[in-house]
Design a protein around this motif. Structure first.
Motif, mmCIF file in Angstrom:
data_model
loop_
_atom_site.group_PDB
_atom_site.id
_atom_site.type_symbol
_atom_site.label_atom_id
_atom_site.label_comp_id
_atom_site.label_asym_id
_atom_site.label_seq_id
_atom_site.Cartn_x
_atom_site.Cartn_y
_atom_site.Cartn_z
ATOM 1 N N HIS A 112 72.496 -49.600 -13.448
ATOM 2 C CA HIS A 112 73.600 -48.800 -12.921
ATOM 3 C C HIS A 112 73.238 -48.404 -11.493
ATOM 4 C CE1 HIS A 112 74.998 -48.320 -17.105
ATOM 5 N NE2 HIS A 112 73.709 -48.194 -17.379
ATOM 6 N N ARG A 113 74.112 -48.680 -10.544
ATOM 7 C CA ARG A 113 73.821 -48.440 -9.132
ATOM 8 C C ARG A 113 74.620 -47.269 -8.591
ATOM 9 N NH1 ARG A 113 74.109 -54.654 -6.795
ATOM 10 N NH2 ARG A 113 73.001 -55.603 -8.565
ATOM 11 N N GLU A 114 73.934 -46.498 -7.766
ATOM 12 C CA GLU A 114 74.562 -45.382 -7.075
ATOM 13 C C GLU A 114 74.178 -45.439 -5.599
ATOM 14 O OE1 GLU A 114 76.723 -43.454 -8.341
ATOM 15 O OE2 GLU A 114 76.480 -44.027 -10.454
ATOM 16 N N ARG A 115 75.175 -45.449 -4.743
ATOM 17 C CA ARG A 115 74.928 -45.478 -3.300
ATOM 18 C C ARG A 115 74.473 -44.084 -2.839
ATOM 19 N NH1 ARG A 115 77.016 -48.885 0.579
ATOM 20 N NH2 ARG A 115 76.428 -50.438 -0.992
ATOM 21 N N LEU A 116 73.342 -44.033 -2.145
ATOM 22 C CA LEU A 116 72.890 -42.773 -1.555
ATOM 23 C C LEU A 116 73.658 -42.553 -0.258
ATOM 24 C CD1 LEU A 116 69.006 -42.969 -2.132
ATOM 25 C CD2 LEU A 116 70.746 -41.812 -3.523
ATOM 26 N N GLN A 117 74.428 -41.478 -0.214
ATOM 27 C CA GLN A 117 75.326 -41.245 0.913
ATOM 28 C C GLN A 117 74.672 -40.460 2.048
ATOM 29 O OE1 GLN A 117 78.230 -42.638 1.050
ATOM 30 N NE2 GLN A 117 78.356 -43.348 -1.082
ATOM 31 N N GLU A 118 73.555 -39.807 1.753
ATOM 32 C CA GLU A 118 72.941 -38.925 2.753
ATOM 33 C C GLU A 118 71.716 -39.576 3.370
ATOM 34 O OE1 GLU A 118 74.303 -36.068 3.569
ATOM 35 O OE2 GLU A 118 75.861 -36.192 2.018
ATOM 36 N N THR A 119 71.560 -39.397 4.686
ATOM 37 C CA THR A 119 70.349 -39.834 5.372
ATOM 38 C C THR A 119 69.962 -38.775 6.390
ATOM 39 O OG1 THR A 119 69.361 -41.552 6.776
ATOM 40 C CG2 THR A 119 71.720 -41.200 7.000
ATOM 41 N N THR A 120 68.705 -38.367 6.361
ATOM 42 C CA THR A 120 68.180 -37.352 7.265
ATOM 43 C C THR A 120 66.863 -37.846 7.844
ATOM 44 O OG1 THR A 120 69.156 -35.614 5.891
ATOM 45 C CG2 THR A 120 67.469 -34.945 7.496
ATOM 46 N N HIS A 121 66.818 -37.997 9.152
ATOM 47 C CA HIS A 121 65.593 -38.458 9.819
ATOM 48 C C HIS A 121 65.040 -39.723 9.162
ATOM 49 C CE1 HIS A 121 65.864 -34.829 12.074
ATOM 50 N NE2 HIS A 121 65.453 -34.025 11.108
ATOM 51 N N GLN A 122 65.900 -40.690 8.939
ATOM 52 C CA GLN A 122 65.553 -42.003 8.398
ATOM 53 C C GLN A 122 65.199 -41.970 6.914
ATOM 54 O OE1 GLN A 122 62.414 -43.287 11.067
ATOM 55 N NE2 GLN A 122 63.871 -43.895 12.656
ATOM 56 N N VAL A 123 65.467 -40.848 6.254
ATOM 57 C CA VAL A 123 65.221 -40.731 4.819
ATOM 58 C C VAL A 123 66.566 -40.708 4.100
ATOM 59 C CG1 VAL A 123 64.296 -39.296 2.966
ATOM 60 C CG2 VAL A 123 63.034 -39.519 5.127
ATOM 61 N N TRP A 124 66.721 -41.615 3.142
ATOM 62 C CA TRP A 124 67.928 -41.698 2.327
ATOM 63 C C TRP A 124 67.676 -40.903 1.051
ATOM 64 C CZ3 TRP A 124 72.055 -44.733 4.195
ATOM 65 C CH2 TRP A 124 71.739 -45.472 5.349
ATOM 66 N N HIS A 125 68.638 -40.017 0.706
ATOM 67 C CA HIS A 125 68.344 -39.108 -0.394
ATOM 68 C C HIS A 125 69.592 -38.728 -1.172
ATOM 69 C CE1 HIS A 125 69.742 -35.691 2.173
ATOM 70 N NE2 HIS A 125 69.184 -36.388 3.153
ATOM 71 N N GLY A 126 69.357 -38.268 -2.407
ATOM 72 C CA GLY A 126 70.424 -37.784 -3.274
ATOM 73 C C GLY A 126 69.819 -37.154 -4.514
ATOM 74 N N ARG A 127 70.539 -36.179 -5.075
ATOM 75 C CA ARG A 127 70.092 -35.524 -6.304
ATOM 76 C C ARG A 127 71.054 -35.864 -7.422
ATOM 77 N NH1 ARG A 127 70.968 -31.018 -9.438
ATOM 78 N NH2 ARG A 127 69.089 -30.121 -10.411
ATOM 79 N N LEU A 128 70.491 -36.273 -8.564
ATOM 80 C CA LEU A 128 71.311 -36.670 -9.698
ATOM 81 C C LEU A 128 71.094 -35.689 -10.838
ATOM 82 C CD1 LEU A 128 71.105 -39.266 -7.927
ATOM 83 C CD2 LEU A 128 71.361 -40.571 -10.044
ATOM 84 N N PRO A 129 72.050 -34.774 -11.060
ATOM 85 C CA PRO A 129 71.934 -33.850 -12.194
ATOM 86 C C PRO A 129 71.898 -34.628 -13.508
ATOM 87 C CG PRO A 129 73.651 -33.143 -10.672
ATOM 88 C CD PRO A 129 73.263 -34.527 -10.269
ATOM 89 N N GLY A 130 71.094 -34.148 -14.432
ATOM 90 C CA GLY A 130 71.038 -34.774 -15.745
ATOM 91 C C GLY A 130 70.072 -35.932 -15.852
ATOM 92 N N VAL A 131 69.605 -36.466 -14.723
ATOM 93 C CA VAL A 131 68.609 -37.536 -14.741
ATOM 94 C C VAL A 131 67.225 -36.892 -14.763
ATOM 95 C CG1 VAL A 131 67.574 -39.407 -13.406
ATOM 96 C CG2 VAL A 131 70.067 -39.243 -13.620
ATOM 97 N N GLY A 132 66.395 -37.298 -15.728
ATOM 98 C CA GLY A 132 65.125 -36.605 -15.885
ATOM 99 C C GLY A 132 63.975 -37.516 -16.232
ATOM 100 N N PRO A 133 62.880 -36.953 -16.723
ATOM 101 C CA PRO A 133 61.667 -37.717 -17.031
ATOM 102 C C PRO A 133 61.948 -38.888 -17.964
ATOM 103 C CG PRO A 133 61.211 -35.365 -17.113
ATOM 104 C CD PRO A 133 62.697 -35.501 -16.962
ATOM 105 N N GLY A 134 61.285 -39.984 -17.696
ATOM 106 C CA GLY A 134 61.462 -41.198 -18.478
ATOM 107 C C GLY A 134 62.461 -42.165 -17.894
ATOM 108 N N GLU A 135 63.282 -41.693 -16.943
ATOM 109 C CA GLU A 135 64.285 -42.569 -16.315
ATOM 110 C C GLU A 135 63.578 -43.646 -15.499
ATOM 111 O OE1 GLU A 135 68.110 -43.786 -15.851
ATOM 112 O OE2 GLU A 135 67.760 -41.751 -16.603
ATOM 113 N N ARG A 136 64.007 -44.896 -15.688
ATOM 114 C CA ARG A 136 63.476 -46.013 -14.893
ATOM 115 C C ARG A 136 64.428 -46.298 -13.736
ATOM 116 N NH1 ARG A 136 62.487 -50.773 -18.943
ATOM 117 N NH2 ARG A 136 64.568 -50.150 -19.580
ATOM 118 N N TYR A 137 63.844 -46.577 -12.583
ATOM 119 C CA TYR A 137 64.682 -46.720 -11.395
ATOM 120 C C TYR A 137 64.038 -47.654 -10.372
ATOM 121 C CZ TYR A 137 61.523 -43.701 -8.689
ATOM 122 O OH TYR A 137 60.435 -43.191 -8.019
#
Length: 724
Positions: free
Chosen positions: A53-78
C-alpha cells in the motif's frame, strides 16, 4: 510508476522532519527520509501477505520527506519508492520501480533474493531505468518499539590497559557447540548462553569484538555461485541488528535479543565491541543492485567519479565508498554510532577500512570532518574507538597516523611477529618496539601503549593453526580459482605443507602456535585473540573464508586442543595479574631510584639482554642474524597510579624469545637485576607449565630452540643446584 492510494484506511499527517527513520509515538508512526534530489517519495506499507500500500509523502523540509501515519505501529513493514531523474552520467539513479530500505530502519525483515529486478538499470540499455518491480526480492524495514528492561546495565568502560579482546563471529561461535540448545546456535542468544559465556570467563578475555552485526546482504556474485557473505562486511542497514542472527524472528525480535546478549555479557564483565563498516555499502559499483542509498540519493551518499559520475570512487575494493564529507552522510554515521551506544549499550567500535572515512578530497586527512565530529561527540568520543588504519586506495596505509583518542589494529605488530617466528632474518630491533607498545608509532602524538591493538591473526587470513601448517593458501572453495586472499603471509609451514602424521612436525607446529600466542600476550599494548585460535581451529588452509558459512568457519567444539586452551588461559591470567606486562605508559629505559645494589648499580624499567647476559649494544640492534633477545621489565618502575593516586607496582619479569631452531645457552643476569628467576611460562611444554623446581639462580641456562620463557624476577637468593 505512479503512486497508488492505499486500500487501507490510512491517514497521512504532515509529521516532522526529525528524527530520521520510523518512530512510533504511542498512537502513530512518524516517517522521515532524507533525499536532496527526489521529486517525490512514496511510503510503502506491507501487509502480512506482502500486499503493498503506497502513500505519497506530501511534506518536505530541508530535503527531508516526512509524514505521520496515525494507527501505524510496531511490527509494520515498510519501504520507500523515490521518484526523480534517471541520469547515471550526472550521478542520478532514481527509479521508483525499486523498493528501497530506509537507511535508518531499526529492524529489517525479509531476505535478498537474486533476481534481475534488483538492478536499477535496464540490461538492454544501461542509460535507461529498469521497469521491473524489485519489491518481491528485497527486505523491508520494520517499525519497532522496544522497552527493554536494562535494569541498571551500563557500559563497562574497562581500562584499555586491562583489556584483552576476543574477535568472534556471532554465528560461528556456537553453531557447533553441543551445550547450546540447537534453536539458539548461531544467534545472539547463543552467544549469551552460559556455555559460551563461561568459556570467555575461563579464558580471561575482557571484551568480544563482534564481526559485523549491522544488517547485511550477500553480493550477487556470491549468490550466483550458491555462496553467501559469511563475515558480513556488506552492510545495508546501519541501525538494524542482522536479522539472521536472531532466534526470535525478524519482526523486531532481533533488537530485544541483541540487547539481552549485551546485558548477559556485561553481567559477566565482558565488553561488547562492534566491527562496523561505514566505508561502503552492499550496493556495489555501477553494475550493482539498487537497494537503498543508490535509489534514495546516489550522488548524495556516494563518492562519484569526477569526469564520469556514472562510476564510483572506490577506496574500499568493494565497488563504492560512502561520502563522509557530506553532512547527511556524516550525520547518518554519527546517528548510528550514538544509537548503538545509547540504545544498545555497546562499549566500542572497530572501524573497518577506517582510512576511507578519513579521506577529504583524496589523501587521508587527520583533520577531516570525520575526526572532528567523532572527537567532539559527547557520546561516541567516550567509548573504545579502534581503527583498521588502511584502505585499498593510494596512501591508505596509515598505521600510527590516527590521532588521539584512537587506537589502531597494529599491522606492523602482526608482520614483525610473523617474520620473527617464520625464521626470517630480520633481527630484533623492530621486535623490541612491538614488544613494548610500538613507541615508534604512537608516542609522538601523546598516545599511550594501549593505542596499539596487537594481533597475529584475525578473521581475515590464516588461523593460528594454519599459519604454521601452510605456506600456500587453499581458497579453491571460494570459487575464484584461488586468486583471492593474501599470497604473502609471512609464515612457515614447519617443513611440511598441510596435514601430517609426523609427530616431530606436529610438536613443532604446536610449539610455534604457543610461541606466537605467548609473544602476543606478553607484549605491551592491547592483545586481540581470534576466536578458535585457543582451540586449535583450522580452516584447511583457506585464508579468505569470507564466503564459507559452514564447518570451514564455524568453531569445532568437538576438536578442542585442551592443552592449547590451558596454555592460552594461563598466559592471559599471567598478563592480567602483572602490571608490568600491561603498562599504561611507555618505558623510558632509565635507572630506577631505590634499586641500588652496592657494587652493581641500579636496574632500569626496561633493559634488553643478549644471550651472553650483557645488555644489547648498538651493533646488536642492527645484527639481522640475531634471533635471541631477553626483555627485562622492572615492576618497581611503573609510571602510573591507581584511582587513589598511589603508585602501582608489581612483579618484575625477564622474558626470553628465541626464534632459532637450535637450543642456545643464555645467561640470566645477576645483581642488580635479580637474585634468581622463577620460570612461570615456557612454550616447550604443552600447557606452558614447566615442571618443578622452577627457581633458577643467575648464570648460564639452556634455552630450547624456538621457544619463549617468561621468568619472574626473585629478590631473594636462589641456591645454586649441586651437580649430581
Amino acid at each position: 510508476m505512479e503512486s497508488s492510494r492505499s486500500s487501507r484506511p490510512v491517514e497521512v499527517w504532515p509529521g516532522h522532519a526529525a528524527p530520521l527513520g520510523a518512530h512510533w509515538d504511542g498512537t502513530g508512526t512518524n516517517f522521515a527520509l532524507w533525499s536532496a534530489g527526489a521529486s517525490a517519495v512514496d511510503l510503502c506499507l506491507f501487509d502480512a501477505d506482502g500486499t503493498e500500500h503506497r502513500e505519497r509523502l506530501q511534506e518536505t523540509t530541508h530535503q527531508v520527506w516526512h509524514g505521520r501515519l496515525p494507527g501505524v505501529g510496531p511490527g509494520e513493514r515498510y519501504g520507500y519508492r523515490v521518484h526523480g531523474p534517471y541520469d547515471p552520467a550526472s550521478g542520478a539513479r532514481y527509479n521508483p520501480a525499486k523498493l528501497l530500505l530506509d537507511p535508518y530502519a531499526r529492524a529489517v525483515d525479509g531476505e535478498l533474493v537474486l533476481d534481475e529486478a534488483l538492478f536499477g538499470w535496464d540490461p538492454r540499455d544501461p542509460s535507461s531505468p529498469d521497469p521491473a518491480d524489485s519489491a518481491p526480492f528485497v527486505p523491508r524495514g520494520v517499525v519497532i518499539h522496544d522497552s527493554f528492561p536494562w535494569g541498571g546495565d551500563e557500559l563497562l568502560r574497562t581500562p584499555w590497559s586491562d583489556t584483552v579482546i576476543y574477535e568472534v563471529h556471532v554465528k560461528g561461535a556456537t553453531m557447533r557447540h553441543p551445550d547450546v540448545p540447537p534453536a539458539l546456535r548461531g544467534t545472539y542468544a547463543g552467544l549469551a548462553h552460559p556455555a559460551f559465556v563461561e568459556h570467555l570467563i575461563s579464558l580471561g578475555v575482557t571484551a568480544v569484538e563482534l564481526l559485523p552485526v549491522h544488517h547485511f546482504v550477500s553480493e550477487p556474485h556470491l549468490l550466483r555461485r550458491d555462496l553467501t557473505n559469511y563475515w558480513g562486511y556488506n552492510t545495508l542497514g546501519y541501525f538494524a541488528p542482522h536479522a539472521a542472527y536472531s532466534s526470535a524472528g525478524s519482526r523486531g525480535g532481533q533488537v530485544t535479543e541483541f540487547k539481552a546478549m549485551v546485558k548477559a555479557l556485561h553481567a559477566a564483565g565482558i565488553e561488547v565491541i562492534l566491527d562496523v563498516v561505514y566505508n561502503h555499502t552492499a550496493e556495489g559499483d555501477h553494475t550493482g543492485p539498487t537497494l537503498s542509498f543508490k535509489g534514495i540519493d546516489n550522488g548524495g551518499y556516494y563518492r562519484l567519479g569526477g569526469g564520469d559520475r556514472s562510476r564510483y570512487t572506490d577506496y574500499t575494493g568493494c565497488g563504492n565508498t560512502l561520502d563522509v564529507r557530506r553532512p547527511p552522510v556524516l550525520a547518518l554515521l554519527m546517528d548510528s554510532l550514538r544509537y548503538w551506544v545509547t540504545e544498545m549499550h555497546v562499549d566500542g567500535f572497530r572501524f573497518d577500512l577506517a582510512s576511507a572515512l578519513a579521506r577529504s578530497f583524496h589523501d587521508v586527512d587527520r583533520l577531516s570532518a570525520f575526526f572532528d565530529v567523532v572527537h567532539q561527540d559527547p557520546v561516541v568520543s567516550t567509548v573504545k574507538l579502534i581503527a583498521e588504519p588502511w584502505d585499498v586506495g593510494e596512501g591508505g596505509y596509515q598505521v600510527g597516523n590516527f590521532p588521539p583518542p584512537w587506537t589502531e589494529w597494529n599491522g606492523k605488530y602482526r608482520d614483525t611477529v610473523r617474520d620473527v617466528w617464520s625464521g626470517a632474518k630480520v633481527g630484533v630491533r623492530d621486535l623490541a618496539y612491538r614488544l613494548t607498545g610500538s613507541s615508534d608509532l604512537y608516542r609522538s602524538d601523546g598516545r599511550r601503549p594501549f593505542a596499539s591493538v596487537n594481533f597475529v591473526t584475525a578473521h581475515d587470513g590464516f588461523t593460528m593453526a594454519d599459519l604454521v601448517a601452510y605456506e600456500r593458501k587453499r581458497n579453491e572453495a571460494n570459487g575464484e580459482e584461488n586468486r583471492d586472499g593474501e599470497s604473502h603471509n609471512r609464515n612457515w609451514n614447519s617443513g611440511v605443507e598441510g596435514p601430517t602424521d609426523d609427530p616431530a612436525v606436529q610438536e613443532l607446529r604446536a610449539r610455534q602456535v604457543r610461541n606466537h600466542l605467548a609473544t602476543l600476550l606478553l607484549s605491551t599494548g592491547v592483545p586481540m585473540l581470534t576466536a578458535g585460535d585457543e582451540l586449535g581451529r583450522t580452516q584447511g588452509g583457506n585464508n579468505n573464508a569470507y564466503c564459507q558459512d559452514n564447518e570451514v568457519s564455524w568453531l569445532d567444539w568437538a576438536a578442542i586442543d585442551a592443552d592449547l586452551w590451558t596454555f592460552v588461559s594461563r598466559a592471559v591470567a599471567l598478563r592480567r595479574s602483572s602490571p608490568a606486562l600491561r603498562q599504561e605508559a611507555f618505558f623510558e629505559g632509565t635507572e630506577i631510584p631505590g634499586t641500588e645494589v652496592p657494587g652493581s648499580g641500579r636496574t632500569k624499567d626496561l633493559a634488553w639482554f643478549a644471550p651472553d647476559g650483557e645488555q644489547l649494544t648498538n651493533r646488536d640492534w642492527f645484527d639481522t642474524d640475531l634471533q635471541t633477545i631477553g626483555m627485562y621489565l622492572d615492576g618497581r618502575g611503573l609510571r602510573h597510579r591507581d584511582e587513589r593516586g598511589r603508585p602501582v607496582a608489581g612483579d618484575s619479569w625477564l622474558v626470553w624469545l628465541h626464534a632459532g631452531p637450535d637450543a642456545v645457552d643464555v645467561v640470566l643476569p645477576g645483581a642488580p637485576w635479580g637474585d634468581g628467576y622463577e620460570l612461570v611460562l615456557a612454550t616447550e611444554y604443552p600447557t606452558g607449565a614447566p615442571p618443578q623446581p622452577t627457581a633458577l639462580p643467575p648464570g648460564a641456562v639452556q634455552l630450547p630452540g624456538r621457544s619463549v620463557w617468561a621468568m619472574r624476577v626473585l629478590r631473594t637468593p636462589v641456591p645454586v643446584p649441586h651437580a649430581d
